[in-house]
Every structure is written in structure tokens, then in C-alpha cells.
Design a protein around this motif. Structure first.
Motif, mmCIF file in Angstrom:
data_model
loop_
_atom_site.group_PDB
_atom_site.id
_atom_site.type_symbol
_atom_site.label_atom_id
_atom_site.label_comp_id
_atom_site.label_asym_id
_atom_site.label_seq_id
_atom_site.Cartn_x
_atom_site.Cartn_y
_atom_site.Cartn_z
ATOM 1 N N GLU B 276 0.917 -1.076 0.007
ATOM 2 C CA GLU B 276 0.005 -0.024 -0.115
ATOM 3 C C GLU B 276 0.979 1.068 -0.045
ATOM 4 O O GLU B 276 2.075 1.190 0.428
ATOM 5 N N ASP B 277 0.565 2.244 -0.617
ATOM 6 C CA ASP B 277 1.028 3.483 -0.659
ATOM 7 C C ASP B 277 1.511 4.020 0.624
ATOM 8 O O ASP B 277 2.321 4.752 0.985
ATOM 9 N N PHE B 278 0.353 3.951 1.485
ATOM 10 C CA PHE B 278 0.651 4.431 2.826
ATOM 11 C C PHE B 278 1.759 4.003 3.729
ATOM 12 O O PHE B 278 2.362 4.533 4.524
ATOM 13 N N MET B 280 4.572 2.761 2.148
ATOM 14 C CA MET B 280 5.559 3.480 1.716
ATOM 15 C C MET B 280 5.972 4.910 1.958
ATOM 16 O O MET B 280 6.894 5.406 2.461
ATOM 17 N N ALA B 281 4.705 5.618 2.237
ATOM 18 C CA ALA B 281 4.731 7.100 2.783
ATOM 19 C C ALA B 281 5.351 6.914 4.117
ATOM 20 O O ALA B 281 6.247 7.796 4.387
ATOM 21 N N ALA B 282 4.781 6.040 4.986
ATOM 22 C CA ALA B 282 5.236 6.221 6.338
ATOM 23 C C ALA B 282 6.947 5.863 6.568
ATOM 24 O O ALA B 282 7.661 6.423 7.187
ATOM 25 N N LEU B 284 8.981 6.556 3.874
ATOM 26 C CA LEU B 284 9.565 7.770 3.615
ATOM 27 C C LEU B 284 9.501 8.753 4.897
ATOM 28 O O LEU B 284 10.347 9.748 4.627
ATOM 29 N N ALA B 285 8.383 8.649 5.479
ATOM 30 C CA ALA B 285 8.393 9.707 6.741
ATOM 31 C C ALA B 285 9.487 9.445 7.722
ATOM 32 O O ALA B 285 9.659 10.134 8.572
ATOM 33 N N ALA B 287 9.764 6.282 9.515
ATOM 34 C CA ALA B 287 9.181 5.680 10.239
ATOM 35 C C ALA B 287 9.948 3.989 10.300
ATOM 36 O O ALA B 287 10.374 3.633 9.077
ATOM 37 N N HIS B 296 0.556 1.020 11.458
ATOM 38 C CA HIS B 296 -0.251 0.761 10.162
ATOM 39 C C HIS B 296 -0.612 -0.430 9.712
ATOM 40 O O HIS B 296 -1.582 -0.591 9.463
ATOM 41 N N SER B 300 -4.565 -2.172 10.688
ATOM 42 C CA SER B 300 -5.412 -2.514 9.447
ATOM 43 C C SER B 300 -5.880 -3.801 9.248
ATOM 44 O O SER B 300 -6.941 -4.036 8.418
#
Lengths: 339, 385, 337
Positions: B276-278, B280-282, B284-285, B287, B296, B300
Motif C-alpha cells: 500500500e502507498d501509505f 511506503m509513505a510512512a 519515507l517519513a 518510520a 499501520h 489495518s
């Protein structure tokens, strides 16, 4: 003074995905998703990256951030202290540090936000993970970010499902901006949105760029959007960069037959300009099994014998204008804007 | 995105919009669990099932108090007695609101030697709430002799579902049996859950060799026929074990086999969530792995795990019942529904004493209720789709 | 009455409503459209504006619990050559009559061709099935027509393609096969619902050209639904702009792009980044499309319109008014702007 010139200087970036087959998972070949690509981005500049599906533009964007591991190459990035580091050689700790300066905005405003977290938690995540703020200061910073991207900061406790696609994309932008990055990869950031909302987001991205002096790598398949937002444009085809130039130059004076075809294929919202377009035969080549020589030769209306056997070189054809075509500079190609 | 898909997607969650008008929290700030609850409430059958199940578990919890008799008490005068009829109308006093039962007279047919019972209209025992009966210790601690209902008369007896051949009150024994059978489902799932989560999580998150090994073990385990494996394992359990030891022994046996399904669900979910993109977003943030799992991944798929667990509880209950029924699970004097059904194995006893099948009805009810509940939970599990 | 004869399909006050516990969801709310023989009607609008549901109402394939109201008058040739008018909105949605019309009179191509084909039958079988259903009973004849039509949509080795499965074709080829299937019974109307949205630009150009070629060679009318104004400009003769289930502007394509009257159309045109225009900022429409349920009275665009006047636009529902011949606009302030 090369150190000052570029925020990001990518050289010979390659990403080959192995194709595994059979019970023993033997590698039988490679998908050359990104094949020997160079890009440079100056501070405050937007580099547009355009191409059709499967051309490797998304992979390139993620390799630059090392969201996926590239196979080889260098990516020199200038961090906020002005130090130039090769992103591809950093260890995990340094990578985490440098990611404060480089962020990603996703295409899909639905899957990129965790539906189980409030807006506050989503935007705060980079701040918490990097230890930048906590408590009341954290909340204040999130509110500030929300207002910066045009969201109502009273909606702090709401969940993503309460927002429309455009507003969600704003949340994604606020998250990307949280750590004050200098460089953002926008991966089809407006492609999933309706035109009227798309315009809102494009304007927002431009305003933010001016205000925060950001550099963008803007990936899109939509030439109209690319032309509007970019200072320079790179055109990709089957994992390779085929042409880069300043936006105006590229649209008026394309030097690669693929660029010409792409410009001509784009429907123009003006019925009086029904184009005499170049309709390319066939479809985009398969990057797992590309044609010989120039990858574009089976579809190219100008192809000669040399194109079938020899891969073209990356040539300079004008100031800041490069093209990978044997006949670059020799062909009379038609641009998108009448001169 | 075509217009229709938007419409359809929005069709699916309009009910929550109405919440704005009421005092309940509006859907904008509704968390995952609130949305799930709203969606679950729409599934009437599941809500009813949930209520029934809660009631059954409460009864099982307070079985000493709820049952009119003790499970071990034998009414030697009433062996194989049929269920008593509950009366409201008496020949002498006419209709009365308080129900009562008559005493029973035993008669032996002189030709066939068949025992039959008939109502003894001279003895009338009114059924009362909070009747004083045999003394017991609730959960082995709190002494009492008050039963939820009973006949309040040491001479009388109440057999709502008849008695078995030793003179035990079947209704009371079903309630006591429920304590074991129902709790077995819950307790049994805890170990299964632990193993499934751990191995499924390792398999999905780490991937590579550990994934391959765990997946092959699962493939191997699920191709073994279950009943023979259960039989073999429970045969390996020492005979001299006490009922409690046997109970936990059986739980271990079921968990050894039962974790595979759950592990697969967990692995599949993790694999899809990792893409999921989120996630990957985490990353990149900034985490770390632990934060991504905790913030996450776990939230889920927690709802999916609950659904999966709900649907595998009845399987565990049925498993225990089958083993006990076959005589290789829990043994008398322990009382479970499977043990009780052992009495109904014989066709002849069944023909003459059909009420011995009552435990089966309770098993079916339980399994059915769990399935309905699971169905409702599954619909509610992902409120964002 | 040549004008009248040329209109092959007329929609009058067509409504599609979804009756829900929460209220009435008006997906399509009073649409009047005319489709002329051999012309293309473009329907353009943002997601959720009801453009797809409108086309589904024509074929009566609106998902449950949707109801179709109004009049959909289809003029069709009977076998003896005389014309008859059928009101599609009155037909039984599962009846034989509408099934005869689907495929034979009105055919449809979808955005995602992979979903429209059954993965377990060959392309040939699926095309032949439609032909056998409507045109002929002869297997060999159907096969011949199938090969012919595949050749017509520009597929190489049509005989080989007939025996291939959908997954063996590329995206563009699949869309061609789908067009072939839609055209196999020579329908008089072709509905194209975002047929090129999933395709790359260069392939999109091929498919658009194909649809235009086939339109002129078959004298088919096309209803072209898309959100892309560029494609609309390229393809349409007439255009209807939809917003919140209503047609807000309806005119020929040249007028729409050069003299738009409705504020929504204007804003939409100004919000597309175009290769032709080089301005720094795009004009965007603030806010988002409201949810089409329990809407207040008045103009649907009121909340987002820059020109909206309180007490004028939000009082009564705004009618669609013909301002000049063949140009209808749903705006009270049309003379002021």
C-alpha cells in the motif's frame, strides 16, 4: 561550482527487475525499467517527466528517493547543510536523515493515506519519526501545514474518508511538506483528480514552490499538465530517456520522433484545430523484451536501417537540449505550438 | 473514475451521514471501530446472534446459579424420565399465572419391562424464581443455595429436558456442559491466535527462507486428515490426566493444527498492506519497521483477524464435541456437550429417550449463531471499501 | 420535417433515481438530449455528474435500486423498412424487446475492455455470439462476419485473433476487439463510455481515429462520454456538459469551445492546462461537487459559482433555456455574463 548548481544530479541510473521463472525461481531475464538515465534538477526548478505507461517514469522517481533500490548509478543530492551526498550509497541511518529533505507525493489520494489515522496523525508522522516536534508544538505545526495547503485546520481530528479526492491530495502534500524538504517527487500527483480539482492542486503546488523554494520532479503522462508546470521536460520511452529540453524548446522544437508523435497525439481542446496528427502504429514496446537498436524504431515513421541495429547516442542538439536519436537535428519535426 | 462507481461507493455509506443530525459523533471523526459498529448494526441477524451468544456465555459463566439442579446430583427415582410439562392450568384452582409441574410416577410395563413415567396430579410443585435448592459454591468460591429458578421443595424435582439413565437432570447438565464446550471455543482460539499471528507475521514480513519454510509446514499440516490426526494426538495423551489437564491438552492439540488458516490470512494481509502507498509513505517519513507494524499494519488487519477468529471458534467447539463424542476427548465425569451426546450414541436409547438429543440442539444453535455473527463482522470488517 | 427524421434517439426529462433509506439519490435529474443520425454527441462532466448513468439508462442497465423515468424515444427501422418509435423507458428492463435492442440497435463500449470480455471464451466466440443472437443463425456466416469486422477495426491476422483469448491481446488491441464486437451487428447507435481513458495517448489517438472512421463508414451515431475536453473537441459534433445529474449547457462543439455561456463550462475550459495556452495560473473551480442527495433548491452549481447571486440563483430550480438556436444553457445570469 557544480555543488551549487544542482539539487539533484542523477547519473546512469539503472533499475533492472529480474524475471524469475519455474520452481527454482531462476532468473531468466530482466525488465529494464530504468536504463541508464541521467537527470539534473536545479534549485527551485521543476523537471517534468513524461511518458506512456511502462516507460519507467514512476520507477525512476522512486529510485531517486531509494523507495526502491536501484540496480546501479549515482544520485548526488545536496542536503540542507549544502553537503552533497550520493543517496545511493547512504546507510540506513543517513538515508533516514536525508529523507527529511526529499519527499514523495503519491498518485492515488485514497491508498496513500492510512484510513485508520486522523489527519493530525497522518501529517504528524514525519515530525514524530524525525523527532522534530511533540505535544502542543506538534499540533501547532500540523495546523500550520494544513492551512498552508488550504485545508481547514479545525478538521484536525477527522479521518481521510471525510475528505474528497482533492482534499486528500492536499493532506498528502501537507505530509510531504512536514519536514521542510527541498525536493519533492510528484508521482502523477494530479492524474486521479477531476479537471477542476486538478487545477486547484496544480496552483497549490506552484504557490508552494515559490513560497518554499522547492524543486520538483513532476511525473505525469499528461502533456498539458507537464507543459504547464515544468521548466524543463524529460521524455521517456521504454526505460530510456529519449529527449530533454527546456519546456518551450521541447514543445516547439522537438528533436525526437517519439516526442513529436506524443505532442501530436494529445487531443487539443479546440475543435477548430483538428490536428493532422501522426498516428503511431503499434504499441509501447515490452521492456522485458525490447526491440533491437533504437527501441522506438518499429513505430518510428522516420526509421532507417541504422535504427534497427544500433542504439542511438545521447546527443546535445542545442543549449540544454539533448536527444537520443540518430537523426536528431537533421529531421524537420513538428512541434505543438505554431511558431 | 466513472461517475457510477462514485455513486455506488457513496451509496454504500449513506447511513452514516444521518448521524450528523443526532448527538452521536459525526462520521467525519468516526474511527475505524465506530464505522464498523455502524455497519455491523445494519446486519440484524448478526446483532441478534451476538445477543444470543452473550446470553449463552453468561449462562455458562453462572451455570451453578442458573441450573435448577447440580450436575452431579442423581435422582435415583427418576431414571430416564422424560421432560416435564410446564402447566398453567390446574383442575382444582383453574388458571394461575405461576407455572408449575406435577410430580412423576414410574410404571413398569409388565410385558415389556419398559419404564414409563406419568404425571402424578396429586403432587404439584410451583416453579419459583430464586428458589432454594441444593447448596453449591459458585466458581468454587462463593457458597450459596439459591438457584435462578426451581421448585423450592426438597421432595419435588424439575426436569425441563428429562433425565439420563443415571437420573441426572439433563437441562442442568447441558448448562454445565456449556461452560466447558463454550469456553473451549474461546480459550482454544487464544493459543491458535498466538501461533497464527506470530508465524503468519514472520512469514509475511520477513519473507524469503522463513516464508518458504513456514508455508511448506502449513501445506503439510493441512493435507493431513483432521479426525485421524486428532485421534492419534489425543490417544497420545495419558489416560490418567485429570479433566482439567485433558481440557488444556485438547486445546494444544487443536491449536497445533488450527493455526494454519489464520497464519495464511495474516501473511496475505501483510503482503498486500506492505504494497500500500501509505506504508511506503510512512517509510519515507522515516518510520522504522516497528512503528510501521504497530501503527499501520496491525490496526489495518485487526478487524480481519477478529472475523477470522469468530469464524474459527465454532470449528473448535465442533472439534471438541466430535472428540468427546467419540470417547477420546473429555471423559465423564467431566461434562461437555460432546460427553452428553455420548449417551445418545445408541439407536435404541434414542428411540425410547429422544430427549437425550437436546445437547445437539445447543451445539447447532451455538455454531449457527457464531456463523451469523462472523458473517456480520465480515461485512463490517472493512468500512472503507 | 427532415430535422425530425434525423433525430434517431430523443431523451425527454429522463431521470434516474436511487431510492434509499436516507432519501432520494438523483443520479440523473431531468436530461433532454437528441442524438442525430451519423453524428456524435459528446457528454462531458466530472466524476459523479451522472454521465455514465445516463448512458446506462438508454440500455436500461442501471444497477439496482435505480429507477428510470421519463421518455427515451428510439426511432428504428422495422424489417419492412417503415420507421417505428419505441419508448425505451417504458420497456421491461429484462424483457425480450429491450434485449433485441441491446447490441443490435444500441451497442456499448466500456472503459475497461478486460472486464467486458469473458476471460474463458475466445474473442471469436464472443463476437460470434452477438452476431448469432441478432443477425444470422448460420455459424459459418457468423464466423465470416466476425473475421471481416476484426479486419475492419484494424487488427492484423484476424483469423488468428478469432481463436485468441482476451488476455493474449494488448490494451489497445482489446479495445479494438471490443469495438469490433459492438459493431458486429451494425448498431445504429454506439455508446462509448470513456473508451480511451485507460489507454496511452499514442494508442488513444489510434482508437479515436478508428471510431471516427467507423462512424462515417457505417453511418452510426455515437454517444461519446468522457471527462477529457480535448477528446470531446476532437470527436463530437454536439456536446452536452453535465453537472450534478443535469445538462447545464448543450450546443454544437464549436460554440461550446469558443462561445461558452455557462459559468461551469467556462471554468472547466479555463482549468485545463493546455499545450496551446501559456499562462502562469490555472483558473480553478473552488470546492467540490456536492453529493446528489437531498440537495437544496436552486442552481446545482451555486456553491461553487463565482457569479452566483444570493436570492436569485438559490431560489428555484433553474430551467434549461435555449438562448440562441441550438444553444441551451441552464443559468439565470446567462445574459449578464
Amino acid at each position: 561550482m557544480t555543488q551549487q548548481e544542482f539539487v539533484l544530479d542523477v547519473r546512469s541510473m539503472k533499475k533492472y527487475f529480474p524475471i524469475k521463472q519455474g520452481f527454482m525461481k531462476k532468473t531468466v531475464g530482466f525488465v529494464r525499467a530504468v536504463d541508464d538515465v541521467h537527470i539534473q534538477i536545479r534549485p527551485g526548478e521543476t523537471l517534468g517527466l513524461v511518458g506512456e505507461s511502462g516507460c519507467g517514469k514512476t520507477t525512476l522517481g522512486r529510485c531517486v528517493l531509494r523507495a526502491i533500490e536501484p540496480t546501479s548509478g549515482t544520485a548526488l543530492f545536496q542536503d540542507r547543510q549544502g553537503q552533497v551526498k550520493d543517496v545511493l550509497k547512504l546507510n540506513n541511518h543517513d538515508l533516514r536523515a536525508i529523507r527529511r529533505d526529499m519527499q514523495l507525493i503519491f498518485q492515488d489520494p485514497y491508498s496513500s493515506l492510512n484510513p485508520r489515522m486522523t489527519v493530525l496523525n497522518i501529517i504528524a508522522e514525519p515530525l514524530i519519526c524525525n523527532g522534530l516536534a511533540r505535544g502542543e508544538a506538534l499540533k501547532e505545526r500540523v495546523k500550520e501545514l494544513m492551512e498552508m495547503v488550504g485545508l481547514n485546520s479545525r478538521h484536525l481530528e477527522r479521518y481521510p474518508h471525510a475528505f474528497s479526492g482533492g482534499q486528500r491530495q492536499r493532506i498528502g502534500i501537507a505530509r510531504a511538506l512536514a519536514t521542510n524538504p527541498k525536493f519533492i517527487v510528484c508521482d502523477e500527483a494530479v492524474s486521479a483528480l477531476d479537471v477542476s480539482v486538478q487545477a486547484q492542486i496544480i496552483n497549490l503546488l506552484q504557490d508552494l514552490q515559490e513560497k518554499l523554494h522547492l524543486s520538483y520532479l513532476f511525473i505525469s503522462h499528461d502533456l498539458g499538465v507537464i507543459q504547464h508546470i515544468s521548466n524543463r521536460v524529460g521524455v521517456m520511452y521504454v526505460g530510456k530517456m529519449v529527449e530533454t529540453a527546456a519546456t518551450k524548446e521541447l514543445f516547439r522544437n522537438p528533436q525526437h520522433p517519439y516526442t513529436e508523435a506524443l505532442l501530436s497525439a494529445k487531443p487539443v481542446p479546440d475543435p477548430r484545430k483538428k490536428s493532422n496528427r501522426i498516428i503511431l502504429a503499434g504499441e509501447v514496446a515490452n521492456p522485458a523484451n525490447p526491440p533491437s537498436g533504437c527501441y522506438f524504431h518499429p513505430r518510428c515513421p522516420y526509421a532507417q536501417d541504422i535504427c534497427k541495429s544500433q542504439a542511438p547516442e545521447w546527443k546535445q542538439v542545442g543549449e540544454g537540449h539533448y536527444s537520443a536519436c540518430h537523426f536528431a537535428g537533421e529531421l524537420q519535426l513538428q512541434g505543438a505550438v505554431a511558431q | 473514475m466513472s461517475g457510477l462507481t462514485t455513486v455506488i461507493n457513496q451509496l454504500r455509506r449513506p447511513r452514516t451521514r444521518r448521524k450528523k443530525k443526532t448527538d452521536q459523533p459525526s462520521m467525519e471523526v468516526a474511527s475505524q471501530w465506530q464505522l464498523m459498529w455502524w455497519k455491523f448494526k445494519k446486519h440484524k441477524l448478526a446483532v441478534i446472534s451476538a445477543v444470543v451468544l452473550i446470553l449463552m456465555y453468561l449462562i455458562a459463566l453462572f451455570s451453578e446459579f442458573v441450573s435448577p439442579n447440580l450436575s452431579a446430583t442423581r435422582f435415583t427415582a427418576y431414571k430416564n424420565a422424560p421432560p416435564q410439562k410446564i402447566h398453567f392450568v390446574d383442575a382444582e384452582s383453574g388458571f394461575q399465572l405461576r407455572p408449575f409441574v406435577y410430580g412423576m410416577k414410574e410404571k413398569i410395563d409388565e410385558e415389556t419391562f419398559l419404564r414409563t413415567f406419568s404425571e402424578d396430579k396429586t403432587k404439584k410443585y410451583p416453579i419459583q424464581f430464586f428458589a432454594k435448592g441444593e447448596p453449591y459454591k459458585l466458581w468454587g468460591v462463593i457458597p450459596s443455595s439459591i438457584h435462578l429458578f426451581g421448585v423450592n421443595n426438597p421432595d419435588g424435582a424439575l426436569f425441563l429436558m428429562g433425565t439420563d439413565q443415571l437420573g441426572h437432570d439433563l437441562f442442568s447438565r447441558i448448562i454445565y456442559g456449556g461452560r466447558i464446550s463454550l469456553s473451549f471455543g474461546l480459550v482454544g482460539i487464544v493459543l491458535t491466535l498466538f501461533i497464527g499471528l506470530l508465524l503468519g507475521g514472520v512469514s509475511g514480513y520477513l519473507g524469503g527462507v522463513s516464508d518458504t519454510i513456514i508455508q511448506r509446514i502449513i501445506d503439510f499440516l493441512i493435507c493431513i486428515p483432521t479426525i485421524p490426526l486428532w485421534m492419534a494426538l489425543s490417544a497420545a495423551v495419558p489416560r490418567e490426566w485429570s479433566a482439567t489437564q485433558m481440557y488444556f491438552g485438547l486445546i494444544i492439540i487443536f491449536s497445533i493444527i488450527g493455526w494454519t488458516g489464520l497464519a495464511r490470512v495474516v501473511r496475505g494481509k501483510i503482503l498486500s498492506l506492505r504494497e500500500e502507498d501509505f506504508t511506503m509513505a510512512a517509510r519515507l517519513a522515516g518510520a522504522g519497521d516497528l512503528r510501521i507494524i504497530r501503527k499501520h499494519l496491525l490496526p489495518s488487519f485487526a478487524s480481519y483477524i477478529i472475523v477470522n477468529v469468530t469464524l474459527s471458534i465454532p470449528a473448535t467447539i465442533l472439534g471438541e464435541t466430535s472428540l468427546s463424542f467419540l470417547g477420546i476427548g473429555l471423559q465423564a465425569p467431566a461434562v461437555s456437550w460432546g460427553v452428553l451426546l455420548q449417551d445418545a450414541q445408541n439407536l435404541e436409547t434414542l428411540a425410547h429417550h429422544p430427549w437425550l438429543l437436546w445437547p445437539a440442539a445447543f451445539i447447532m444453535l451455538t455454531v449457527l449463531m457464531f456463523n451469523f455473527l462472523g458473517d456480520g463482522l465480515r461485512d463490517a470488517a472493512d468500512p472503507y471499501k | 420535417m427532415s430535422q425530425q427524421e434525423n433525430v434517431i434517439l430523443e431523451m425527454k426529462d429522463v431521470k434516474v433515481q436511487f431510492r434509499l433509506d436516507e432519501g432520494l439519490l438523483k443520479a440523473v435529474d431531468g436530461v433532454d438530449l437528441r442524438i442525430k443520425r451519423g453524428k456524435t454527441l459528446g457528454i462531458v462532466g466530472e466524476s459523479g455528474c451522472g454521465k455514465s448513468v445516463t448512458s446506462q439508462a438508454l440500455l436500461r442497465i442501471v444497477p439496482k435500486p435505480g429507477e428510470v423515468q421519463g421518455e427515451i424515444r428510439l426511432t428504428r427501422k422495422k424489417k419492412d423498412g417503415s420507421l417505428e418509435v419505441v419508448d425505451l423507458a417504458k420497456l421491461d428492463a429484462r424483457g425480450k424487446e429491450i434485449r433485441d435492442i441491446r447490441g443490435a440497435e444500441i451497442a456499448m463500449i466500456f472503459q475497461e475492455p478486460m472486464k467486458a470480455f469473458s476471460p474463458i471464451h475466445t474473442i471469436g466466440n464472443q463476437i460470434m455470439e452477438a452476431i448469432l443472437l441478432h443477425t444470422t443463425d448460420d455459424q459459418d456466416e457468423a464466423y465470416r462476419i466476425g473475421v471481416e469486422i476484426l479486419k475492419k477495426v484494424g487488427m492484423s491476422n484476424p483469423e488468428q485473433r478469432m481463436s485468441e483469448y482476451p488476455h493474449q491481446l494488448s490494451g489497445g488491441m482489446r479495445q479494438r476487439a471490443m469495438i469490433a464486437m459492438a459493431l458486429s451487428c451494425s448498431p445504429s447507435i454506439l455508446i462509448a463510455d470513456e473508451p480511451t481513458t485507460a489507454l496511452d495517448v499514442t494508442v488513444q489517438a489510434q482508437v479515436l481515429q478508428l471510431i471516427n472512421d467507423l462512424k462515417s463508414s457505417h453511418d452510426t451515431s455515437v454517444i461519446f462520454i468522457t471527462h477529457d475536453l480535448g477528446v470531446i473537441a476532437e470527436m463530437s459534433d454536439d456536446v452536452a456538459v453535465m453537472y450534478l445529474g443535469k445538462v447545464v449547457e448543450y450546443t454544437d462543439v464549436d460554440t461550446l469551445f469558443h462561445h461558452p455561456k455557462h459559468p461551469y463550462t467556462k471554468a472547466l475550459l479555463n482549468s485545463i492546462p493546455s499545450v496551446m495556452r501559456e499562462s502562469k495560473r490555472l483558473e480553478s473551480i473552488e470546492g467540490t461537487v456536492p453529493f446528489p442527495m437531498n440537495l437544496p433548491k436552486g442552481c446545482g452549481f451555486y456553491t461553487r459559482c463565482k457569479l452566483a447571486k444570493d436570492g436569485v440563483c438559490n431560489v428555484e430550480d433553474v430551467p434549461l433555456v435555449e438562448v440562441t438556436a441550438g444553444h441551451s444553457v441552464r443559468c439565470l445570469l446567462v445574459d449578464e455574463v
